[in-house]
Design a protein around this motif. Sequence first.
Motif, PDB file in Angstrom:
ATOM      1  N   GLY A  53       1.003  -1.401  -0.021  1.00 41.94           N
ATOM      2  CA  GLY A  53       0.105   0.030  -0.212  1.00 41.94           C
ATOM      3  C   GLY A  53       1.013   1.254   0.059  1.00 41.94           C
ATOM      4  O   GLY A  53       0.645   2.291  -0.792  1.00 41.94           O
ATOM      5  N   LYS A  54       1.797   1.290   0.870  1.00 42.70           N
ATOM      6  CA  LYS A  54       2.780   2.369   0.884  1.00 42.70           C
ATOM      7  C   LYS A  54       3.591   2.582  -0.494  1.00 42.70           C
ATOM      8  O   LYS A  54       3.663   3.611  -0.775  1.00 42.70           O
ATOM      9  N   TYR A  55       3.862   1.562  -1.013  1.00 36.34           N
ATOM     10  CA  TYR A  55       4.740   1.764  -2.432  1.00 36.34           C
ATOM     11  C   TYR A  55       3.563   2.257  -3.418  1.00 36.34           C
ATOM     12  O   TYR A  55       4.122   3.116  -4.093  1.00 36.34           O
ATOM     13  N   PHE A  56       2.424   1.889  -3.394  1.00 39.17           N
ATOM     14  CA  PHE A  56       1.518   2.452  -4.138  1.00 39.17           C
ATOM     15  C   PHE A  56       1.224   4.200  -3.950  1.00 39.17           C
ATOM     16  O   PHE A  56       1.170   4.701  -4.881  1.00 39.17           O
ATOM     17  N   ILE A  57       0.909   4.489  -2.701  1.00 34.62           N
ATOM     18  CA  ILE A  57       0.856   5.921  -2.311  1.00 34.62           C
ATOM     19  C   ILE A  57       2.122   6.677  -2.766  1.00 34.62           C
ATOM     20  O   ILE A  57       1.872   7.544  -3.252  1.00 34.62           O
ATOM     21  N   CYS A  58       3.417   5.974  -2.563  1.00 39.52           N
ATOM     22  CA  CYS A  58       4.532   6.596  -2.910  1.00 39.52           C
ATOM     23  C   CYS A  58       4.579   7.063  -4.381  1.00 39.52           C
ATOM     24  O   CYS A  58       4.767   8.015  -4.895  1.00 39.52           O
ATOM     25  N   ALA A  59       4.129   5.907  -5.306  1.00 39.35           N
ATOM     26  CA  ALA A  59       4.447   5.915  -6.639  1.00 39.35           C
ATOM     27  C   ALA A  59       3.241   7.122  -7.042  1.00 39.35           C
ATOM     28  O   ALA A  59       3.511   7.743  -8.098  1.00 39.35           O
ATOM     29  N   GLY A  60       2.077   7.010  -6.534  1.00 41.99           N
ATOM     30  CA  GLY A  60       1.037   7.762  -6.904  1.00 41.99           C
ATOM     31  C   GLY A  60       1.543   9.251  -6.683  1.00 41.99           C
ATOM     32  O   GLY A  60       1.265  10.307  -7.416  1.00 41.99           O
ATOM     33  N   VAL A  61       2.231   9.456  -5.480  1.00 43.14           N
ATOM     34  CA  VAL A  61       2.610  10.744  -5.036  1.00 43.14           C
ATOM     35  C   VAL A  61       3.588  11.384  -6.190  1.00 43.14           C
ATOM     36  O   VAL A  61       3.623  12.623  -6.815  1.00 43.14           O
ATOM     37  N   ILE A  62       4.565  10.419  -6.401  1.00 46.40           N
ATOM     38  CA  ILE A  62       5.596  10.657  -7.529  1.00 46.40           C
ATOM     39  C   ILE A  62       4.862  11.226  -8.626  1.00 46.40           C
ATOM     40  O   ILE A  62       5.621  11.902  -9.694  1.00 46.40           O
ATOM     41  N   LEU A  63       3.826  10.418  -9.453  1.00 51.01           N
ATOM     42  CA  LEU A  63       3.483  10.687 -10.644  1.00 51.01           C
ATOM     43  C   LEU A  63       2.754  12.129 -10.578  1.00 51.01           C
ATOM     44  O   LEU A  63       2.651  12.762 -11.571  1.00 51.01           O
ATOM     45  N   LEU A  64       2.176  12.329  -9.326  1.00 50.19           N
ATOM     46  CA  LEU A  64       1.393  13.891  -9.133  1.00 50.19           C
ATOM     47  C   LEU A  64       2.586  14.801  -9.437  1.00 50.19           C
ATOM     48  O   LEU A  64       2.242  16.048  -9.891  1.00 50.19           O
ATOM     49  N   ILE A  65       3.615  14.711  -8.773  1.00 53.24           N
ATOM     50  CA  ILE A  65       4.806  15.677  -8.892  1.00 53.24           C
ATOM     51  C   ILE A  65       5.006  15.659 -10.112  1.00 53.24           C
ATOM     52  O   ILE A  65       5.676  16.886 -10.754  1.00 53.24           O
ATOM     53  N   THR A  66       5.275  14.667 -10.915  1.00 58.16           N
ATOM     54  CA  THR A  66       5.691  14.708 -12.141  1.00 58.16           C
ATOM     55  C   THR A  66       4.516  15.423 -13.189  1.00 58.16           C
ATOM     56  O   THR A  66       5.081  16.323 -14.068  1.00 58.16           O
ATOM     57  N   ALA A  67       3.473  15.423 -12.790  1.00 59.33           N
ATOM     58  CA  ALA A  67       2.453  16.084 -13.593  1.00 59.33           C
ATOM     59  C   ALA A  67       2.662  17.777 -13.281  1.00 59.33           C
ATOM     60  O   ALA A  67       2.674  18.582 -14.235  1.00 59.33           O
TER      61      ALA A  67
END
Length: 321
Positions: free
Chosen positions: A50-64
């Motif tokens: 779950g934490k891996y998914f959350i971290c990846a999601g936040v990184i994608l938002l930062i990429t946006a």
Amino acid sequence: MRFANWYFFLLIPLVVYVFLWKKNKSAIKFSSVKLLMNSGMKKTIKHRIGKYFICAGVILLITALARPQLIDKEVDIKGEGIDIAVVLDISGSMESVDLKPNRLEAAKKTIEDFINERPNDRISLIIFAGSAYTKIPLTLDHNIIKESLVDIDSRYVKEEGTAIGMALSVGLNRLKKSESKSKIIILVTDGDNNAGAINPVTAAKLAKDMDVKIYSIGVGTDTTIMPTLVSGKTIYKKYQGGLNEKLLEDISHETGGKYYRARYEKALSQIFSTINKLEKTEFDNDNFIRYKELGFMFIRLGFILLTVGIFMDRYYYMQIP
């Protein structure tokens, strides 16, 4: 690909530290790890998914936020821009229904289409009846002109009549400070000059001295059909004539422009299309690179991963301190 706001990537180490490296202290203490193992509450990799998914999601938002962009194409731009004064007759006869829905509405719609075809031109809008005034001065903000066109009707100018000479003078006043190599007036009317203190031919001679071409458009058929409300019913009164084609021809010929007659809606549109092709001034610009924004794709993926990660971290797997 490029990132227009690349500096947002500096936040990624902080995100990774918060979600993956930082270790939380246990709220429950065990005298031996074996007790935890024997209790069946075994902490495995799946409890951190779950934490891996959350971290990846936040990184994608930062990429946006970093605005990823893909080169769409590289082109040489040639702009075509002149200064145009559109002079529109809004006298009562322009409400004649021989054109659909009436002469004025047909002219307004055609002018709007013409404006859409001239993105690099400065355009001014002048309206007139018995007197004339500038509705919109020369501008590249074409949206404000189109918004103004929507509300214009014959009530905007209280003085009755058709002051063609005065309308042309107001248009010339809008163009007199222009430094454009090409300046034109597009006169749209259905009548004859019967008001105002300025003679249209005199105004045309002044336009010639200023190197301004006048394109005149006579709108409507030979029969003016005016709707009138009588006892709650609409009746139609017909009048013959009214348009002085000879005057409009002389005005245009004096300045090197042309006169057109629009007896129906399609003809009006074709006339503006012809003027659009006739009046072009080219100038070269530098190479232009068009980029395609990819940020929305990263935002969608980021929110999907965040949703899945929060569900798995908070509800699906039992958290072990």
